[in-house]
Write an enzyme that holds these catalytic residues in place. Structure first.
Site, short mmCIF file in Angstrom:
data_model
loop_
_atom_site.label_atom_id
_atom_site.label_comp_id
_atom_site.label_asym_id
_atom_site.label_seq_id
_atom_site.Cartn_x
_atom_site.Cartn_y
_atom_site.Cartn_z
N ARG A 3 0.42 -1.14 -0.37
CA ARG A 3 0.17 0.14 -0.49
C ARG A 3 1.06 1.31 -0.31
O ARG A 3 0.44 2.04 -0.70
CB ARG A 3 -0.73 0.26 1.15
CG ARG A 3 -2.52 0.02 1.27
CD ARG A 3 -2.89 -0.68 2.23
NE ARG A 3 -1.69 -1.57 2.82
CZ ARG A 3 -1.74 -3.54 2.82
NH1 ARG A 3 -3.03 -3.73 1.80
NH2 ARG A 3 -1.21 -4.15 2.58
N THR A 4 1.94 1.19 0.80
CA THR A 4 2.76 2.76 1.03
C THR A 4 3.57 2.78 0.02
O THR A 4 3.11 4.05 -0.89
CB THR A 4 3.62 2.52 2.19
OG1 THR A 4 2.91 1.95 3.81
CG2 THR A 4 3.96 3.51 2.47
N LYS A 10 25.35 -3.12 -1.30
CA LYS A 10 27.03 -3.25 -1.31
C LYS A 10 27.27 -2.01 -0.28
O LYS A 10 28.99 -2.09 -0.13
CB LYS A 10 26.90 -2.07 -3.13
CG LYS A 10 26.44 -2.68 -3.87
CD LYS A 10 27.01 -2.27 -5.57
CE LYS A 10 26.16 -3.00 -6.75
NZ LYS A 10 26.69 -1.86 -7.56
N ARG A 55 11.09 3.84 3.16
CA ARG A 55 10.58 3.13 4.34
C ARG A 55 12.01 2.57 4.50
O ARG A 55 12.80 2.34 3.90
CB ARG A 55 9.75 1.77 3.61
CG ARG A 55 9.09 1.48 4.38
CD ARG A 55 8.04 0.51 4.16
NE ARG A 55 7.23 0.93 5.32
CZ ARG A 55 6.23 0.36 4.93
NH1 ARG A 55 5.61 -0.79 4.83
NH2 ARG A 55 5.06 1.38 5.48
N HIS A 82 5.75 6.06 11.27
CA HIS A 82 4.68 5.94 10.34
C HIS A 82 3.71 7.27 9.96
O HIS A 82 2.72 6.90 9.24
CB HIS A 82 3.98 4.73 9.89
CG HIS A 82 3.45 4.48 8.39
ND1 HIS A 82 3.52 5.05 7.35
CD2 HIS A 82 3.19 2.85 8.27
CE1 HIS A 82 2.93 4.28 6.46
NE2 HIS A 82 3.01 2.87 6.36
C1 NCD Z 1 2.12 -1.06 8.05
C2 NCD Z 1 3.01 -0.39 9.05
O1 NCD Z 1 4.30 -1.21 7.28
O2 NCD Z 1 3.68 -0.59 9.28
N1 NCD Z 1 1.35 -1.26 6.88
C3 NCD Z 1 0.79 0.04 5.78
O3 NCD Z 1 2.04 0.64 6.48
N2 NCD Z 1 0.02 0.70 5.16
C4 NCD Z 1 1.19 -1.68 8.74
C5 NCD Z 1 1.71 -3.16 8.91
O4 NCD Z 1 2.39 -3.36 8.59
O5 NCD Z 1 1.10 -4.17 9.93
#
Ligand code: NCD
Length: 307
Positions: free
Chosen positions: A51-52, A80, A101, A129
């Site tokens: 999703r993100t 590397k 991320r 997040h």
């Molecule tokens: C969340 C995350 O990555 O922290 N997911 C997301 O970004 N929608 C929650 C999760 O992974 O459980």
């Protein structure tokens, strides 16, 4: 130049502006379709995501922009031994804005210090997040019409769940928000959230283990997955993973307008039979995630908005 590491990097006024912009995008997406025609977003994902990453990419594409990036550390020069600081210096030459991320807490912050372009924290370890929080706030505001005077239940892995940490930090700034923190003993919220965020702001909260006990009082139930990847041993994970399963029977105890949110991915914590309940809002939440990321990109790039 602005970065976004935590929801607290935005004042409540700025946050409201972003949510208003996201709501306007929802009403009339065409108006925004070319505002980033000449812009590029880099998605640097050192940890898995569906999703993100895709919602950032969809958001940029909806604005007419282009996207580039990688979706695992193995496919980048991190394998590397390149530092995030060097990577972002390089990526600053290719893109106008970046979403990162990383499994290490603070890595996006380190990147932002070396960056010539805005860096958005798209999740750093078990820490924060912020764009999921923007998504959650927009969803709550759209469903309940407000962000104050709410009783919010957060259920599941409150220890490692970064979405929970960011959401609590953001919500304590609104009046009369109460929390019921529902988790097994081992997965209670970290003490820095309990002491420095909840207690310091005099927020009413309770910590309970049983979901059934909490459900009747809630306006929002925020379910979370047990964060398998942050456990030190498989045995503990297996013991915890099915601790909570929200099903139709439990939902009977809830108010008619208690909406269910989940950042997704879901594993077993919400039974599929709940999906058809009108209070299940977790797939709607995904759509809000795109609007709010569009609004955030426009804001951080300081794009002039149509009137
Ligand atoms: C969340 C995350 O990555 O922290 N997911 C997301 O970004 N929608 C929650 C999760 O992974 O459980």
């Amino acid at each position: 130049m602005r970065h976004l590491m935590s929801p607290l990097d935005l004042s409540t006024e700025e946050l409201e502006k972003i949510l208003d912009l996201a709501s306007d995008i929802e009403k009339d997406p065409k108006k925004y379709a070319h505002l980033c025609d000449d812009k590029r977003l880099a998605t640097l994902f050192y940890e898995p995501s569906t999703r993100t990453r895709l919602s950032f990419e969809a958001a940029m594409m909806n604005l007419g922009g282009k996207v580039l990036g990688f979706s695992s550390a193995d496919s980048s020069s991190a394998s590397k031994g390149e530092s995030v600081a060097d990577t972002i210096r390089v990526v600053s030459c290719y893109a106008d804005i970046c979403a990162m991320r990383h499994p290490k807490e603070g890595a996006p912050l380190v990147a932002s210090l070396a960056s010539n372009i805005p860096v958005i924290n798209a999740g750093d370890g078990g820490h924060q997040h912020p764009t999921q929080t923007l998504t959650d706030l927009l969803t709550i505001r759209s469903l309940h019409g407000r962000l104050d005077n709410l009783t919010i239940g957060l259920c599941g892995d409150l220890k490692f769940g970064r979405t929970v940490h960011s959401l609590i930090e953001a919500l304590v700034r609104y009046k009369n928000v109460r929390f019921i923190l529902i988790s097994p003993e081992e997965l209670r919220i970290p003490s820095y959230i309990r002491e420095d965020v909840l207690k310091r702001n005099n927020i009413e909260f309770q910590e309970v283990e049983r979901l059934e006990e909490a459900i009747p009082a809630l306006d929002i139930l925020y379910m979370t997955r047990v964060q398998k990847e942050r456990f030190f041993n498989e045995e503990d994970y297996v013991r915890m993973k099915d601790f909570y399963i929200l099903d139709k029977a439990k939902l009977e105890l809830a108010k008619e307008d208690m909406y269910i949110l989940h950042p997704l991915p879901r594993v077993n914590e919400i039974a599929v039979e709940v999906d058809s309940d009108p209070r299940a809002a977790y797939f709607k939440q995904v759509q809000y995630g795109v609007y709010v990321r569009m609004a955030l990109i426009l804001t951080l790039l300081e794009v002039e908005l149509p009137c």
